[in-house]
Design an enzyme around this catalytic site. Sequence first.
Site, mmCIF file in Angstrom:
data_model
loop_
_atom_site.group_PDB
_atom_site.id
_atom_site.type_symbol
_atom_site.label_atom_id
_atom_site.label_comp_id
_atom_site.label_asym_id
_atom_site.label_seq_id
_atom_site.Cartn_x
_atom_site.Cartn_y
_atom_site.Cartn_z
ATOM 1 N N ASP A 136 0.828 -1.211 0.000
ATOM 2 C CA ASP A 136 0.000 0.000 0.000
ATOM 3 C C ASP A 136 0.860 1.258 0.000
ATOM 4 O O ASP A 136 0.345 2.365 -0.120
ATOM 5 C CB ASP A 136 -0.936 0.013 1.222
ATOM 6 C CG ASP A 136 -2.250 -0.689 0.917
ATOM 7 O OD1 ASP A 136 -2.525 -0.935 -0.271
ATOM 8 O OD2 ASP A 136 -3.006 -0.979 1.860
ATOM 9 N N ASP A 461 -9.798 -7.595 11.344
ATOM 10 C CA ASP A 461 -9.675 -9.012 11.682
ATOM 11 C C ASP A 461 -10.879 -9.511 12.489
ATOM 12 O O ASP A 461 -11.541 -10.481 12.096
ATOM 13 C CB ASP A 461 -8.352 -9.294 12.409
ATOM 14 C CG ASP A 461 -7.978 -8.228 13.438
ATOM 15 O OD1 ASP A 461 -8.803 -7.329 13.679
ATOM 16 O OD2 ASP A 461 -6.882 -8.303 14.010
HETATM 17 O O1 UPG Z 1 -3.505 0.702 4.844
HETATM 18 C C1 UPG Z 1 -2.946 -0.277 5.312
HETATM 19 C C2 UPG Z 1 -2.649 -0.393 6.676
HETATM 20 C C3 UPG Z 1 -2.011 -1.532 7.127
HETATM 21 N N1 UPG Z 1 -1.653 -2.515 6.276
HETATM 22 C C4 UPG Z 1 -0.954 -3.724 6.791
HETATM 23 O O2 UPG Z 1 -1.632 -4.278 7.866
HETATM 24 C C5 UPG Z 1 -0.746 -5.024 8.678
HETATM 25 C C6 UPG Z 1 -1.008 -4.752 10.143
HETATM 26 O O3 UPG Z 1 -0.664 -3.431 10.471
HETATM 27 P P1 UPG Z 1 0.158 -3.070 11.783
HETATM 28 O O4 UPG Z 1 0.431 -1.629 11.728
HETATM 29 O O5 UPG Z 1 1.278 -4.011 11.937
HETATM 30 O O6 UPG Z 1 -0.920 -3.295 12.866
HETATM 31 P P2 UPG Z 1 -0.863 -4.151 14.214
HETATM 32 O O7 UPG Z 1 -1.616 -3.394 15.228
HETATM 33 O O8 UPG Z 1 0.497 -4.535 14.561
HETATM 34 O O9 UPG Z 1 -1.695 -5.388 13.719
HETATM 35 C C7 UPG Z 1 -2.770 -6.052 14.346
HETATM 36 O O10 UPG Z 1 -3.989 -5.331 14.278
HETATM 37 C C8 UPG Z 1 -4.484 -5.037 12.979
HETATM 38 C C9 UPG Z 1 -5.864 -4.446 13.135
HETATM 39 O O11 UPG Z 1 -5.848 -3.254 13.812
HETATM 40 C C10 UPG Z 1 -4.561 -6.277 12.120
HETATM 41 O O12 UPG Z 1 -4.804 -5.891 10.804
HETATM 42 C C11 UPG Z 1 -3.252 -6.997 12.139
HETATM 43 O O13 UPG Z 1 -3.294 -8.149 11.369
HETATM 44 C C12 UPG Z 1 -2.913 -7.339 13.569
HETATM 45 O O14 UPG Z 1 -1.693 -8.043 13.618
HETATM 46 C C13 UPG Z 1 0.664 -4.615 8.254
HETATM 47 O O15 UPG Z 1 1.262 -5.673 7.561
HETATM 48 C C14 UPG Z 1 0.411 -3.427 7.366
HETATM 49 O O16 UPG Z 1 1.354 -3.312 6.353
HETATM 50 C C15 UPG Z 1 -1.955 -2.414 4.929
HETATM 51 O O17 UPG Z 1 -1.635 -3.296 4.145
HETATM 52 N N2 UPG Z 1 -2.603 -1.297 4.494
#
Ligand code: UPG
Length: 761
Positions: A136, A461
């Site tokens: 993205d 999720d």
């Molecule tokens: O516009 C976006 C925003 C995020 N992501 C991806 O989403 C994933 C999760 O994002 P992250 O910032 O790591 O969020 P976390 O809070 O660490 O993740 C938890 O919480 C998220 C929901 O808030 C879930 O999507 C994730 O799977 C879960 O691991 C990453 O691989 C990002 O690259 C995208 O592809 N597009």
Amino acid sequence: MADSSSSLPPLSEKISYKSYFLRAVDLTILGLLLSLLLHRAVHMSQNDTVWVVAFLCESCFSFIWLLITCIKWCPAEHKPFPDRLDERIHDLPSVDMFVTTADPVREPPILVVNTVLSLLAVNYPANKLACYVSDDGCSSLTYFSLKEAYKFAKIWVPFCKKYNVKVRAPFRYFLNPLGSSEDSEFSREWEMTKREYEKFIQRVEDASGDSYWLDADDDFEAFSNVKPNDHSTIVKVISENKRGVGDEKEVPHIVYISREKRPNYLHHYKAGAMNFLVRVSGLMTNAPYMLNVDCDMYANEADVVRQAMCVFLEGSMNQDHCAFVQFPQDFYDSNAGELVVLQTYLVRGIAGIQGPIYAGSGCFHTRRVMYGLSPNDLEDNISLSSFATRKFLAEESLARVFGNSKEMVTSVVDALQRKSNPQNSLTNSLEVAKAVGHCNYEYQTSWGKTIGWLYDSTSEDVNTSIGIHSRGWTSSYLLPEPPAFLGCMPPGGPEAMLQQRRWATGLLEVLFNKQSPLIGMFCKKIRFRQSLAYLYILTWGLRSIPELVYCLLPAYCLLHNSSLFPKGVCLGIIVTLVGMHCLYTLWEFMSLGFSVQSWYVSQSFWRIKTTSSWLFSILDIILKLLGVSKTVFIVTKKTISETKLDSKDGSSQRDKDDDGPKADSGKFEFDGSLYFLPGTFIVLINLTAIAGFSMGLQRLNPSYKGGGSSLAEVCVCVLVVMLFLPFLKGLFEKGKYGIPLSTLSKASLLAVLFAFFSVRN
Ligand SMILES: O=c1ccn([C@@H]2O[C@H](COP(=O)(O)OP(=O)(O)O[C@H]3O[C@H](CO)[C@@H](O)[C@H](O)[C@H]3O)[C@@H](O)[C@H]2O)c(=O)[nH]1
Ligand SMILES: [Mn+2]
């Protein structure tokens, strides 16, 4: 595919962790809470409003504990037997693996490629795997890194498989030096692979510093003059495993994709990216199973795909209807003890009801379920019932649901009927793949509403998960040791607060949308206790109010000279409650190999995040419901940890003192954001109350009669200050570990007002 002989041992088993002792503990705590409520209710008239407020807060805590008791009643997990797979299954199903990334700065490409490399190297026939990376951030650097990763994968994958390497993310594997007892061939290859890895990383780092030369390369033309939020769709096949037979030297397909973005369109963050991944992979490989990981969550267990298949393929022989297999999110840095404990005890409880909640990463999904199928659309767990065939397979309705692409509709029909995929070249699908990434492709379709990853929540999720369970599907939980996936968590500080706020806001969004368990409980196929489990998670944000009030009540009482707790023998209820809860949570931590200190840090962080991040989530949701602002998904910053491999990769002790700097040493970072205002205020007011009480300030109250507050209230104030210890330390520290003056002055003003109000009132 599967050998139907039932005399063979099973591929997986459900293990129950039912414990009468733990049930008794849960019930005792519940009993104590209820007796406290009863005591308050009986003596309400003799006390002032503080008792009413305390009664309301404690009612909330009791309700939460009731939910916890229900959820934890029959914990369970699945145990797979991957060794039995080859004997039972002659032709393993294909799996499409999805990695999402969104920002090359907050998510360094080195981390992303390590996750990709770990997936490419799993123990599974390479011709049955394809790895799709959604970007993205639309970053040429990410694309470049992936191309380089492919070159290195040709060395790394055979090396891992030849020597059965345990940790298949090279940045973790090479942290530990070569053992002296290794044979010379292995040592030679190890050295060579390490050298190649270092060269590869150097090339990526060089490109991160200065990438102007990428522009000269035709292959990067698509990235010139693009902005992350304004560009056309890019689909690039980085490597295609043509005519692969699945031998150990092969590398699975690697595809880079970045969907079209335009400033005035909603892109639905990660959920939107996932749906594009589903479509592109549907057009290219159309595997029946899809693994989804965040870009920092590398595969730490080479057998992970085989383990998941044990559950799915066992399920296809009995009527278990497993829609997805979730592995816990574990972490290689140790900022997440609390999350690990939650996943072991609470999620295992949910796994014993209808199945774990989908956690966004480390999860294998079934493509057909993502395409909207319900369990009763299947006849014998494989083929569609005649009703479902009519319902799903009419061309015109398919186009309405899945969008206006003929090829997409054909691929959906194939997936629903579980036809194996025609072995087309991936590059033949490039144009159609680009077409399904247009901003308006999903317009008036069911993507994000009933199909694929669901929109309208930054916790996509849990939102998607509830949609699946509401249709009556179950899910399975696998907790292998060592953990299957490891990622990173931000240390205590602004990033962690931001992440917690996003989670809590996203969960509240689900609570108030049409997926809400409050509705599902009565009219959908979700089990009652499963709804309670969702309710427990979705109301995290709301808990901030009673928690905040409860952190202020003892200070108020001291200053006001009223009593918060029962006197005499009945005070024993509170003491036993606090003591039991401490011992219980401490036991949960220590039984998983965590130290007493990480238990303490987690208790402290829980209070900090509840009273600030979660509190702000309430504001977010109110503004959203009023239509004033939209919620946003700010990607969590990921850092590459240099700590050595430890427990998670083998031994049992998690916290080792020689592990280098750790965030759970209690160092908490501050900045000028509002997140730190509630915590600072709580510490200041509790300190003021203790000081004021010892100086006899409460006598200034015009209605002072004496005999109000006592040692109990003082002790609880001290307890609150101890729980907010990082803030207490922050009062005296400088730099990023110190509370900024602006926050301090605002908090002091609030504290003065609060103290004045408490004394005078
Ligand atoms: O516009 C976006 C925003 C995020 N992501 C991806 O989403 C994933 C999760 O994002 P992250 O910032 O790591 O969020 P976390 O809070 O660490 O993740 C938890 O919480 C998220 C929901 O808030 C879930 O999507 C994730 O799977 C879960 O691991 C990453 O691989 C990002 O690259 C995208 O592809 N597009
Ligand atoms: Mn993450």
